[in-house]
Design a protein around this motif. Structure first.
Motif, mmCIF file in Angstrom:
data_model
loop_
_atom_site.group_PDB
_atom_site.id
_atom_site.type_symbol
_atom_site.label_atom_id
_atom_site.label_comp_id
_atom_site.label_asym_id
_atom_site.label_seq_id
_atom_site.Cartn_x
_atom_site.Cartn_y
_atom_site.Cartn_z
ATOM 1 N N CYS A 199 0.519 4.045 -2.900
ATOM 2 C CA CYS A 199 0.159 5.427 -2.580
ATOM 3 C C CYS A 199 1.134 6.418 -3.210
ATOM 4 O O CYS A 199 0.725 7.494 -3.678
ATOM 5 N N GLY A 228 1.909 5.376 4.641
ATOM 6 C CA GLY A 228 2.602 4.138 4.320
ATOM 7 C C GLY A 228 3.347 3.585 5.507
ATOM 8 O O GLY A 228 3.373 2.364 5.736
ATOM 9 N N SER A 242 0.831 -1.204 0.000
ATOM 10 C CA SER A 242 0.000 0.000 0.000
ATOM 11 C C SER A 242 0.861 1.248 0.000
ATOM 12 O O SER A 242 0.497 2.265 -0.611
ATOM 13 N N ARG A 243 2.010 1.207 0.670
ATOM 14 C CA ARG A 243 2.912 2.356 0.687
ATOM 15 C C ARG A 243 3.405 2.665 -0.715
ATOM 16 O O ARG A 243 3.409 3.817 -1.153
ATOM 17 N N HIS A 244 3.795 1.638 -1.447
ATOM 18 C CA HIS A 244 4.277 1.803 -2.808
ATOM 19 C C HIS A 244 3.164 2.301 -3.724
ATOM 20 O O HIS A 244 3.367 3.197 -4.551
ATOM 21 N N SER A 290 2.672 0.000 7.242
ATOM 22 C CA SER A 290 3.770 -0.959 7.328
ATOM 23 C C SER A 290 4.003 -1.420 8.763
ATOM 24 O O SER A 290 4.252 -2.604 9.024
ATOM 25 N N GLU A 301 1.607 10.942 2.359
ATOM 26 C CA GLU A 301 1.514 9.559 1.887
ATOM 27 C C GLU A 301 2.599 8.686 2.514
ATOM 28 O O GLU A 301 2.382 7.495 2.765
#
Length: 253
Positions: free
Chosen positions: A82, A223, A78-80, A227, A219
């Motif tokens: 976003c 993230g 999800s971090r990537h 994480s 963001e």
């Protein structure tokens, strides 16, 4: 060394950008309570979680740093995503159409970059990019980040460039490296500035660069929270596990 790396990371202008953003849900800048607690805790270096065993089997201490670099954390993807969604929105605000995970650009090993512009960016060539977020306080980076803010992001960008040596000459390649504690790599910083300038020209918003930097910072905080929380067992009570541990207060009277 982790304290030195943290202090250098949070001292960068990019890290504190989220603190200057208007916390409005309509603008996409609102952080929920858990994300805000984790963001503040990481910035201050205080406990943010109950120590527990990660999904990967490693031990997560009260600072939660393990989750920022664990490949098995459920929040890593999800971090990537976003980061790339933020870039796509920024390009759109600048009047430039883009496509994420373009199907027509592959390396010999089958990998492909994260996105590409559908119109020329420079010298008649389309721009393609690949984003990455690396942990400022990971053991593999801490020797460098404790001495220089953004060292891990700069190294990640260099690694990305070396990963894409055979992209067709029809495209320009830009690595976009960011760190969990805020610093941007040289290419990422350049991208934010260039896109911000283009958005300003397109919309007339004189603070476009500043707003884009804030959005990137927000963001990254989201993230980070995903994480860190992604290390918890599926059955865990997240509200109890992830909180800034407050000192006891004595009442006199």
């Amino acid at each position: 060394m982790s304290s030195e790396a943290r202090l250098r990371g949070v001292s960068s202008k990019e890290n504190g950008a989220w603190l200057e953003a208007l916390p409005a849900a309509s603008l996409g800048n609102f952080l929920n309570d858990t994300t805000l607690r984790i963001a503040v805790g990481l910035r201050l270096g205080v406990p943010i979680t109950t120590p527990h065993r990660c999904n990967c089997g490693e031990w997560v201490d009260s600072r939660g740093y393990h989750g920022l670099s664990c490949k098995k954390s459920r929040g890593r993807k999800s971090r990537h995503s976003c980061l790339n969604a933020t870039l796509k929105r920024a390009f759109a605000s600048a009047g430039i159409e883009t496509e994420l995970e373009p199907p027509g650009i592959f390396l010999a090993n089958g990998k492909r970059p994260d996105g590409v512009t559908l119109v020329p960016w420079e010298r008649g060539k389309m721009l393609t990019w690949d984003a990455t977020c690396v942990c400022t306080v990971a053991l593999s980076h801490i020797a460098a980040t404790s001495k220089q803010a953004g060292a891990a992001a700069a190294r990640a960008e260099q690694d990305k460039v070396e990963k894409y040596p055979d992209i067709t000459p029809d495209y320009l390649f830009r690595a976009v490296g960011v760190e969990t504690l805020g610093p941007l790599g040289p290419d990422a910083s350049r991208m934010v500035t260039e896109l911000g300038q283009m958005i300003r020209e397109e919309t007339g918003e004189i603070r476009a660069i500043e707003y884009l930097r804030q959005r990137f910072s927000i963001e990254i905080q989201r993230g980070n929270a995903a994480s860190v929380m992604g290390t918890a067992p599926a059955s865990a009570n997240l509200d109890e596990m992830f909180c800034v541990i407050r000192p006891s207060v004595s009442v006199v009277g």
